[in-house]
Design a protein around this motif. Sequence first.
Motif, PDB file in Angstrom:
ATOM      1  N   LYS A  24      42.975  34.757  35.482  1.00 19.93           N
ATOM      2  CA  LYS A  24      41.469  34.281  34.946  1.00 19.93           C
ATOM      3  C   LYS A  24      40.384  35.318  35.634  1.00 19.93           C
ATOM      4  O   LYS A  24      39.629  35.739  34.539  1.00 19.93           O
ATOM      5  N   SER A  25      40.128  35.333  36.664  1.00 23.14           N
ATOM      6  CA  SER A  25      38.836  35.994  37.117  1.00 23.14           C
ATOM      7  C   SER A  25      39.298  37.605  36.779  1.00 23.14           C
ATOM      8  O   SER A  25      37.919  37.960  36.450  1.00 23.14           O
ATOM      9  N   THR A  26      40.371  38.239  36.817  1.00 16.76           N
ATOM     10  CA  THR A  26      40.409  39.487  36.526  1.00 16.76           C
ATOM     11  C   THR A  26      39.951  39.783  34.887  1.00 16.76           C
ATOM     12  O   THR A  26      39.427  40.466  34.498  1.00 16.76           O
ATOM     13  N   PHE A  27      40.546  38.630  34.082  1.00 11.52           N
ATOM     14  CA  PHE A  27      40.118  38.655  32.773  1.00 11.52           C
ATOM     15  C   PHE A  27      38.680  38.546  32.603  1.00 11.52           C
ATOM     16  O   PHE A  27      38.143  39.272  31.513  1.00 11.52           O
ATOM     17  N   LEU A  28      37.899  37.301  33.377  1.00 10.17           N
ATOM     18  CA  LEU A  28      36.682  37.525  32.952  1.00 10.17           C
ATOM     19  C   LEU A  28      35.951  39.019  33.493  1.00 10.17           C
ATOM     20  O   LEU A  28      34.869  39.142  32.705  1.00 10.17           O
ATOM     21  N   ARG A  29      36.076  39.560  34.388  1.00  9.56           N
ATOM     22  CA  ARG A  29      35.564  40.782  34.754  1.00  9.56           C
ATOM     23  C   ARG A  29      35.838  41.943  33.663  1.00  9.56           C
ATOM     24  O   ARG A  29      34.806  42.545  33.342  1.00  9.56           O
ATOM     25  N   GLN A  30      37.233  41.819  33.282  1.00 10.21           N
ATOM     26  CA  GLN A  30      37.237  42.860  32.228  1.00 10.21           C
ATOM     27  C   GLN A  30      36.531  42.319  30.965  1.00 10.21           C
ATOM     28  O   GLN A  30      35.989  43.223  30.278  1.00 10.21           O
TER      29      GLN A  30
END
Length: 135
Positions: A24-30
């Motif tokens: 989830k956090s990786t998706f948000l950063r991208q």
Amino acid sequence: SGPLYVSLKDVPHILVGGYTNSGKSTFLRQALLALIATSPDTEFSLIDLKRGLEFQTFETLPSVRVYIDPKGAIEALKYVEGQLEKRMELLRANKANDLDAYARVPEEKRQYTKDWPKSRKLSRHVVVIDEAAEL
């Protein structure tokens, strides 16, 4: 299943959910990287309740504010709420129901408010909360 393309004009609210360590956090950063790269006039309020670990990359950007604890998050949300009220007053004064409708009002016919003078630009403001359950 493949790339997903959405416009904040059409989808102004997005909820990302999943189990622990699912990205989830990786998706948000991208997603933020894409938004920041393609939306230079957009302001960002990033609430990162993992003490700033997820969004520290963005802290030095001029259009980004990062909040890392619940107290800061609440202050950020109060700020955004105040800005929203001022924006709605400006939109109401111009008989516009959103930012795009306001942009279509000819500059010479635009009405301004005490909280939003002519010199102040109206841009999008994106709020991202990582770990919202912590609030």
